[in-house]
Design a protein around this motif. Structure first.
Motif, short mmCIF file in Angstrom:
data_model
loop_
_atom_site.label_atom_id
_atom_site.label_comp_id
_atom_site.label_asym_id
_atom_site.label_seq_id
_atom_site.Cartn_x
_atom_site.Cartn_y
_atom_site.Cartn_z
N TRP A 84 0.89 -1.21 0.05
CA TRP A 84 0.19 -0.09 0.01
C TRP A 84 0.86 1.02 -0.26
CZ3 TRP A 84 -5.08 0.11 -1.00
CH2 TRP A 84 -5.86 -0.91 -0.83
N VAL A 128 -1.83 0.86 -4.57
CA VAL A 128 -0.71 -0.13 -4.25
C VAL A 128 0.17 0.15 -5.35
CG1 VAL A 128 -2.37 -1.69 -3.02
CG2 VAL A 128 -1.80 -1.96 -5.41
N ILE A 157 -5.41 -7.69 -0.97
CA ILE A 157 -5.77 -6.35 -1.21
C ILE A 157 -7.22 -6.21 -1.54
CG2 ILE A 157 -5.50 -4.17 -2.74
CD1 ILE A 157 -3.01 -5.00 -0.90
#
Length: 202
Positions: free
Chosen positions: A171, A177, A197
Motif C-alpha cells: 500500500w 498499491v 488487497i
C-alpha cells in the motif's frame, strides 16, 4: 438488479512517470521512508547522515510523495509549481519546499530518463498482452466473491507497476498499491498476491 444498483469496481493501472521520478529522487537523496517500500532496480542509491537537515528533507519528500501518488487526497494549501528540469513529472508547493527543490535539482536529467525508460517498458508489456488488466483483477474479484459468498462491494484501486528490487505488493496510498513489475507479469503468482488487497477493499 438494474445496472445502476450493481456494485462496480474500477482498477487503474500504470507505471506513472511522476511516481518513478519521486522514487528515483528518494534513492538519490538517501531517504529511507517509507521503510517498507523497496528501492528501484538499476537506480543509484546514496546513504545520508541522520541529521536535522536530512530529517527535514525526508519530511518534505514524504509530503511530495503523498501529493504525487494521490494528488486529490493530498491537495496543497499553496499553489504548485513545476520543478525545473523534471519536465511535467515533478511539482512542489511554491512555499515550504525549498530544501527539497534544491536537493532534487542535480538529479533531474537522470530521474526523467529513468522514469521514461521504465514507463516505456511497462507500455510495451501492456501492448503485448502480457498484462491484461481487466482479466487479472476480474479473476481475483471472482475468487473473493466465491470465498465470502456475496458480490464485491464497489471500490476503486490504483496500481503502480514498478521495477522494485523485491517482489510483492505494498500500500502506498489509501487507494493505491505498488506491485513489482515481475510479479505483475507472472499470472500464476499475481492472483494470490493481489487477493489480500481485494479482500480488504471489496
Amino acid at each position: 438488479m438494474s445496472g445502476a444498483e450493481r456494485p462496480e469496481w474500477v482498477v487503474r493501472e500504470d507505471a506513472g512517470a511522476a511516481v518513478l521520478v519521486a522514487l528515483f529522487v528518494r534513492q538519490q537523496l538517501g531517504i529511507r521512508a517509507p521503510d517498507e517500500l523497496p528501492h528501484l532496480r538499476s537506480a543509484p542509491s546514496r546513504s545520508a547522515p541522520d541529521d536535522d537537515a536530512q530529517r527535514l528533507l525526508e519530511r518534505q519528500w514524504l509530503a511530495y510523495w503523498a501529493m504525487t501518488v494521490e494528488p486529490q487526497a493530498h491537495p496543497s494549501p499553496v499553489p504548485l509549481d513545476l520543478v525545473d528540469g523534471f519536465e511535467t513529472f515533478a511539482v512542489l508547493p511554491v512555499e515550504g519546499f525549498d530544501e527539497l527543490r534544491n536537493a532534487m535539482a542535480p538529479h533531474a536529467a537522470d530521474a526523467v530518463a529513468y522514469a521514461r525508460s521504465a514507463n516505456d517498458r511497462y507500455t510495451l508489456q501492456t501492448r503485448s498482452g502480457s498484462a491484461s488488466s481487466y482479466r487479472a483483477y476480474a479473476s481475483a474479484i471472482a475468487e473473493h466473491e466465491r470465498r465470502v459468498g456475496r458480490r464485491a462491494h464497489s471500490f476503486e484501486l490504483n496500481v503502480q507497476v514498478l521495477p522494485l528490487t523485491q517482489r510483492g505488493v505494498w500500500w502506498i496510498g489509501s487507494l493505491t498499491v505498488a506491485v513489482t513489475d515481475g510479479l505483475r507479469g507472472d499470472v500464476a503468482a499475481f492472483d494470490p498476491a493481489i487477493q489480500p488487497i481485494i479482500a480488504e477493499i471489496a
